[in-house]
Design a protein around this motif. Structure first.
Motif, PDB file in Angstrom:
ATOM      1  N   TYR A 269       0.820  -1.210   0.000  1.00 10.75           N
ATOM      2  CA  TYR A 269       0.000   0.000   0.000  1.00 10.75           C
ATOM      3  C   TYR A 269       0.855   1.262   0.000  1.00 10.75           C
ATOM      4  CZ  TYR A 269      -3.284   3.568   1.647  1.00 10.75           C
ATOM      5  OH  TYR A 269      -4.025   4.712   1.774  1.00 10.75           O
ATOM      6  N   ILE A 270       1.940   1.243   0.753  1.00  6.29           N
ATOM      7  CA  ILE A 270       2.747   2.451   0.902  1.00  6.29           C
ATOM      8  C   ILE A 270       3.328   2.902  -0.429  1.00  6.29           C
ATOM      9  CG2 ILE A 270       4.918   1.275   1.515  1.00  6.29           C
ATOM     10  CD1 ILE A 270       3.500   4.612   2.951  1.00  6.29           C
ATOM     11  N   CYS A 271       3.437   2.018  -1.397  1.00  3.40           N
ATOM     12  CA  CYS A 271       3.982   2.412  -2.696  1.00  3.40           C
ATOM     13  C   CYS A 271       3.077   3.373  -3.450  1.00  3.40           C
ATOM     14  CB  CYS A 271       4.318   1.190  -3.540  1.00  3.40           C
ATOM     15  SG  CYS A 271       5.719   0.291  -2.851  1.00  3.40           S
ATOM     16  N   GLU A 440       0.923  -2.172   6.832  1.00  2.00           N
ATOM     17  CA  GLU A 440       1.385  -1.514   5.608  1.00  2.00           C
ATOM     18  C   GLU A 440       2.461  -0.455   5.832  1.00  2.00           C
ATOM     19  OE1 GLU A 440       0.559  -2.599   2.697  1.00  2.00           O
ATOM     20  OE2 GLU A 440      -0.967  -4.012   3.351  1.00  2.00           O
ATOM     21  N   SER A 441       2.797  -0.172   7.077  1.00  2.00           N
ATOM     22  CA  SER A 441       3.842   0.805   7.373  1.00  2.00           C
ATOM     23  C   SER A 441       5.140   0.420   6.659  1.00  2.00           C
ATOM     24  CB  SER A 441       4.094   0.823   8.881  1.00  2.00           C
ATOM     25  OG  SER A 441       5.281   1.524   9.171  1.00  2.00           O
ATOM     26  N   CYS A 442       5.849   1.416   6.139  1.00  2.00           N
ATOM     27  CA  CYS A 442       7.122   1.087   5.487  1.00  2.00           C
ATOM     28  C   CYS A 442       8.198   0.800   6.521  1.00  2.00           C
ATOM     29  CB  CYS A 442       7.546   2.193   4.532  1.00  2.00           C
ATOM     30  SG  CYS A 442       8.499   3.539   5.262  1.00  2.00           S
ATOM     31  N   GLY A 443       7.943   1.195   7.759  1.00  2.00           N
ATOM     32  CA  GLY A 443       8.844   0.845   8.844  1.00  2.00           C
ATOM     33  C   GLY A 443       9.928   1.864   9.138  1.00  2.00           C
ATOM     34  N   LYS A 444       9.907   2.970   8.413  1.00  2.00           N
ATOM     35  CA  LYS A 444      11.018   3.921   8.548  1.00  2.00           C
ATOM     36  C   LYS A 444      10.968   4.702   9.859  1.00  2.00           C
ATOM     37  CE  LYS A 444      13.618   6.999   5.576  1.00  2.00           C
ATOM     38  NZ  LYS A 444      13.956   7.057   4.153  1.00  2.00           N
ATOM     39  N   CYS A 445       9.748   5.043  10.308  1.00  2.00           N
ATOM     40  CA  CYS A 445       9.735   5.829  11.552  1.00  2.00           C
ATOM     41  C   CYS A 445       8.903   5.173  12.653  1.00  2.00           C
ATOM     42  CB  CYS A 445       9.339   7.278  11.287  1.00  2.00           C
ATOM     43  SG  CYS A 445       7.832   7.509  10.377  1.00  2.00           S
ATOM     44  N   THR A 446       9.343   5.401  13.887  1.00  2.00           N
ATOM     45  CA  THR A 446       8.781   4.709  15.038  1.00  2.00           C
ATOM     46  C   THR A 446       7.323   5.047  15.340  1.00  2.00           C
ATOM     47  OG1 THR A 446      11.020   4.964  15.855  1.00  2.00           O
ATOM     48  CG2 THR A 446       9.440   3.957  17.350  1.00  2.00           C
ATOM     49  N   PRO A 447       6.911   6.313  15.268  1.00  2.00           N
ATOM     50  CA  PRO A 447       5.515   6.601  15.616  1.00  2.00           C
ATOM     51  C   PRO A 447       4.534   5.770  14.796  1.00  2.00           C
ATOM     52  CG  PRO A 447       6.733   8.646  15.387  1.00  2.00           C
ATOM     53  CD  PRO A 447       7.646   7.544  14.929  1.00  2.00           C
ATOM     54  N   CYS A 448       4.869   5.549  13.541  1.00  2.00           N
ATOM     55  CA  CYS A 448       3.988   4.787  12.664  1.00  2.00           C
ATOM     56  C   CYS A 448       4.172   3.288  12.881  1.00  2.00           C
ATOM     57  CB  CYS A 448       4.275   5.184  11.217  1.00  2.00           C
ATOM     58  SG  CYS A 448       3.547   4.150   9.957  1.00  2.00           S
ATOM     59  N   ARG A 449       5.402   2.838  12.834  1.00  2.00           N
ATOM     60  CA  ARG A 449       5.674   1.402  12.891  1.00  2.00           C
ATOM     61  C   ARG A 449       5.238   0.798  14.223  1.00  2.00           C
ATOM     62  NH1 ARG A 449      11.034   1.542  12.478  1.00  2.00           N
ATOM     63  NH2 ARG A 449      11.312   1.311  14.710  1.00  2.00           N
ATOM     64  N   GLY A 485       4.583  13.137  14.701  1.00  2.00           N
ATOM     65  CA  GLY A 485       5.913  12.546  14.598  1.00  2.00           C
ATOM     66  C   GLY A 485       6.163  11.669  13.394  1.00  2.00           C
ATOM     67  N   SER A 486       5.157  11.480  12.539  1.00  2.00           N
ATOM     68  CA  SER A 486       5.359  10.565  11.419  1.00  2.00           C
ATOM     69  C   SER A 486       5.953  11.298  10.226  1.00  2.00           C
ATOM     70  CB  SER A 486       4.037   9.923  11.006  1.00  2.00           C
ATOM     71  OG  SER A 486       3.525   9.151  12.062  1.00  2.00           O
ATOM     72  N   LEU A 487       6.753  10.579   9.471  1.00  2.00           N
ATOM     73  CA  LEU A 487       7.415  11.179   8.317  1.00  2.00           C
ATOM     74  C   LEU A 487       6.432  11.398   7.168  1.00  2.00           C
ATOM     75  CD1 LEU A 487      10.061  12.003   6.904  1.00  2.00           C
ATOM     76  CD2 LEU A 487      10.423   9.600   6.352  1.00  2.00           C
ATOM     77  N   CYS A 488       5.479  10.491   6.994  1.00  2.98           N
ATOM     78  CA  CYS A 488       4.543  10.659   5.883  1.00  2.98           C
ATOM     79  C   CYS A 488       3.116  10.495   6.377  1.00  2.98           C
ATOM     80  CB  CYS A 488       4.849   9.692   4.737  1.00  2.98           C
ATOM     81  SG  CYS A 488       4.087   8.064   4.891  1.00  2.98           S
ATOM     82  N   ALA A 489       2.183  10.662   5.437  1.00  2.00           N
ATOM     83  CA  ALA A 489       0.770  10.681   5.802  1.00  2.00           C
ATOM     84  C   ALA A 489       0.235   9.299   6.208  1.00  2.00           C
ATOM     85  CB  ALA A 489      -0.046  11.230   4.645  1.00  2.00           C
ATOM     86  N   MET A 490       0.992   8.233   5.954  1.00  2.00           N
ATOM     87  CA  MET A 490       0.512   6.918   6.395  1.00  2.00           C
ATOM     88  C   MET A 490       0.365   6.929   7.923  1.00  2.00           C
ATOM     89  SD  MET A 490       0.047   3.627   5.306  1.00  2.00           S
ATOM     90  CE  MET A 490      -0.980   2.727   6.443  1.00  2.00           C
ATOM     91  N   GLY A 491       1.420   7.217   8.611  1.00  2.11           N
ATOM     92  CA  GLY A 491       1.347   7.317  10.069  1.00  2.11           C
ATOM     93  C   GLY A 491       0.647   8.601  10.506  1.00  2.11           C
ATOM     94  N   GLY A 492       0.826   9.650   9.712  1.00  4.99           N
ATOM     95  CA  GLY A 492       0.290  10.954  10.087  1.00  4.99           C
ATOM     96  C   GLY A 492      -1.221  11.042  10.014  1.00  4.99           C
TER      97      GLY A 492
END
Ligand SMILES: Cc1cc2nc3c(=O)[nH]c(=O)nc-3n(C[C@H](O)[C@H](O)[C@H](O)COP(=O)(O)O)c2cc1C
Ligand code: SF4
Ligand code: FES
Lengths: 511, 164
Positions: A269-271, A440-449, A485-492
């Motif tokens: 999904y993140i793609c 579906e998190s890409c795993g790059k940042c902690t708040p999301c992952r 704290g999320s890098l992109c809108a997935m976590g945000g």
């Protein structure tokens, strides 16, 4: 010869359109009638699929939904002449159906009407007019025309397309790219798929205009693997377009060189997030890149790149053909033009509605959608995909307008509307929002992952009645952290469905 | 993200490394050839073996870890053979609103396979998927390449019965 139209769209086929088309051809042979069955895209009235249309002097007469076993009876009652008014499936002239008449189809004008494999039909139905006009203008003029149209990206964020193009045009590099985001991972959205299956040439034309406007020589369509029919349709159209000189060297004798390739995603999904899509196109894991640099300046392989959604690009030919002003005359405020809304989920009349922005949510769900499919009252709708807010019926007077939705703590996104009836458990839907994010998190940042995993656990404690009040506070805190704290809108944005569910449907959380 | 320790080196099937090398070499001129190569290998063999990875890495001049990282990132790439027929049941929001969760539970009861599992007879692999783009005609189920709409438990049994 009589022409009979049956959709070859995935949705129509999922309820038997192939079988219906075969039965009609067989019945016509038996009757010795001279009939051609044309496979089109879908009109988007999905509750009427399989829809059969017959060309008559009064226009195209429709029958639907038609089950394969009903075909022989309908043919006996005169279907091949557009007769059979007393039959249940008889709909009359399709263009006159209230559901079609109330729409303003600009981007979807040909979808469901033409044979998507036929370049000749494409040209006969106003195809290539936008490109032909663009080629008489300078690239900068084309860009300004798009700016003036007010077109905003249809992929979610609503960023003005013309402004993005201006940046790419201004970037100096001998190699630039146009990338079409056809990842369409949001639940409740299917307009990109329908457009590609139903009118692939318009996407090719739109990308070619984009290439001319910004000075790009190569284009990529990142198309999700979940859409094999769309992959096939676009592949066929690209081959035809090359044969006709609509792609390749010296396009339409203008000196423009541009070619297109399809790249198939692999189920992430993140793609759909643009920088992640670029990483994936480069052959890497789909990890989100920090911005800046923006893709317009450093995109695919570090080169200036236009990244646009399918619908944004497919709307460009209309804008160039009819002029920016004609397009900008539709819509409200800063949400100009038309949008392709998608009605899905538990809805009586699901499908595609293209109208000017400003139509209300209630008009879409009740007038077009006819309420729930189950017949129970509608309780909630989710607008804008899995990262969009859940709205209660009390907010049905909200106009479809990027700013109005943002002010209400919601988002229009890609225009998908998913309907839920009274049986929905909103705590379960909030839990699913976190679960989906964790998956579906890409795993790059902690708040999301990690946050998404904690979110699932917290909701489980709330619904189990464990320290409910404290856990609701914790949930709120977690949502703040993910938003900020999320890098992109997935976590945000994952907090959007969660918080709206708690706010509007608190009793499902036991509070 | 999966982490694992591979203890004994797996042995490639006869002829497979050579064929994987060909598939990779045919695509090397593409910009960003790795995903097209992995799709091609999976298309031909049905899955991507641990033994394919060093071959692809060698052709592309990438590290084994890089290729491994890509293979494991994407849901599509299978790392072991699937059943003869794959069934994917949509579990995204629109399908949930019309009973997709219950349909998934029914599939588990009637086939004995949960999501990501293959039936004991090796015929069916059942999996979840998030949106097939058929959200107005859910619940949606994909069997092989064919998508079915408005799938009830009874219809699922009928479709699977035919597919088997
Ligand atoms: C998690 C996530 C998923 C996204 N998925 C899609 C998608 O499937 N299709 C799409 O066009 N844009 C998607 N977007 C938006 C893109 O990042 C980007 O804004 C868009 O493709 C730009 O094109 P536009 O300006 O024409 O909308 C997604 C964004 C995020 C954060
Ligand atoms: S918010 Fe999630 S998906 Fe986005 S970059 Fe961070 S970990 Fe990746
Ligand atoms: S949500 Fe199931 S097909 Fe879209």
């Amino acid at each position: 010869m009589t022409r009979v139209f049956v959709s070859r769209d995935l949705a129509a086929k999922s309820v038997g359109a192939d079988e219906v088309a075969e039965r009609i051809a067989a019945a016509a042979r038996t009757a010795g009638a001279d009939v051609e069955v044309v496979r089109t895209g879908t009109r988007g009235m999905l509750w009427l699929e399989p829809l059969v249309e017959v060309e008559t002097p009064e226009g195209r007469v429709g029958y639907g939904p038609v089950a394969p076993e009903e075909v022989d009876g309908l043919v006996a009652a005169g279907l091949l002449d557009g007769a059979g008014r007393s039959e249940g499936a008889y709909l009359g002239p399709v263009e006159e159906l209230p559901w079609m008449k109330r729409q303003q189809r600009l981007t979807f004008g040909r979808v469901g009407v033409v044979d998507p494999r036929s370049a000749t039909e494409y040209e006969e139905h106003d195809g290539l007019q936008g490109l032909r006009r663009a080629l008489t203008m300078t690239p900068a003029e084309v860009v300004e025309e798009v700016v003036d149209s007010g077109l905003r990206g249809r992929g979610g964020a609503g960023f003005p397309t013309g402004i993005k193009w201006r940046t790419v045009l201004g970037a100096e590099d001998e190699l630039k790219f146009v990338c079409c985001n056809a990842d369409e991972g949001d639940s409740g959205t299917f307009a990109d798929r329908m457009l590609i299956e139903g009118d692939p040439f318009v996407l090719i034309e739109g990308m070619t205009i984009a290439a001319y406007a910004v000075g790009a020589s190569e284009g990529y369509v990142y198309l999700r693997s979940e859409y094999p029919d769309a992959i096939e349709a676009l592949t066929a159209a690209i081959v035809t377009a090359r044969d006709r000189g609509w792609l390749g060297e010296d396009i339409l004798g203008s000196g423009l060189s541009f070619d297109l390739q399809i790249r198939v995603g692999a189920g992430a999904y993140i793609c759909g997030e643009e920088t992640s899509m670029l990483e994936s196109l480069e052959g890497k894991r789909g990890m989100v890149r920090a911005k800046p640099p923006i893709p317009a300046l450093e995109g695919l392989f570090g080169k200036p790149t236009v990244v646009n959604n399918v619908l944004s690009l497919a709307t460009i030919p209309t804008i160039l053909a009819n002029g920016a002003a004609a397009y900008a005359a539709y819509g409200v405020g800063r949400s100009l033009g038309t949008s392709v809304f998608q009605l899905g989920g538990n809805v009586a009349r699901g499908g595609i509605v293209e109208t000017a922005f400003g139509i209300t949510l209630g008009e879409l769900v009740n007038d077009f959608g006819g309420g729930s499919a189950s017949g129970q009252p509608v309780r909630a709708v989710q607008v804008g995909g899995p990262l969009g807010a859940y709205l209660p019926v009390e907010q049905f007077d909200l106009p479809m307008d990027y700013e109005a939705f943002a002010a209400a703590g919601a988002m229009v996104g890609h225009g998908g509307i998913v309907v839920f009836d009274e049986s929905v458990d909103m705590a379960a839907m909030a839990r699913f929002a976190f679960q989906f994010c964790a998956e579906e998190s890409c795993g790059k940042c902690t708040p999301c992952r990690v946050g998404a995993v904690r979110g699932v656990e917290t909701i489980d404690r709330i619904t189990a009645g464990v320290d409910r009040a404290e856990n609701l506070v914790l949930l709120d805190d977690l949502c703040d952290l993910m938003t900020d704290g999320s890098l992109c809108a997935m976590g945000g944005l994952t907090p959007l469905p969660v918080r709206s569910a708690v706010r509007h449907f608190g009793k499902d959380f036991g509070s | 993200m999966t982490m694992e320790v591979t203890d004994s080196a797996p042995v490639p099937a006869a002829g497979r490394p050579q064929r994987v090398r060909e598939l990779a070499a045919e695509r090397i001129r593409l910009r960003g050839p790795l995903l097209p190569i992995l799709h091609a290998v999976q298309e031909e063999f049905g899955w991507i073996s641990q033994t394919d990875i060093p071959v692809i890495a060698d052709v592309l001049n990438l590290s084994v870890a890089e290729v491994h990282g890509v293979v494991t990132f994407y849901r599509d790439f299978r790392r072991d053979p699937a059943g003869r027929i794959t069934v994917r049941i949509c579990q995204a929001e629109a399908c949930r609103s019309v009973g997709a969760v219950e349909l998934g539970e029914h599939a588990r009861r009637s086939t004995g396979a949960g999501f990501g599992e293959t039936t004991a007879d090796g015929r069916l692999t059942v999996d979840e998927v998030f949106c097939l783009g058929n959200c107005a005609l859910g619940p949606a189920v994909q069997v092989g390449d064919k998508v079915h709409g408005r799938v009830t438990p009874a219809r699922l049994d009928a479709i699977l019965g035919e597919a088997r």
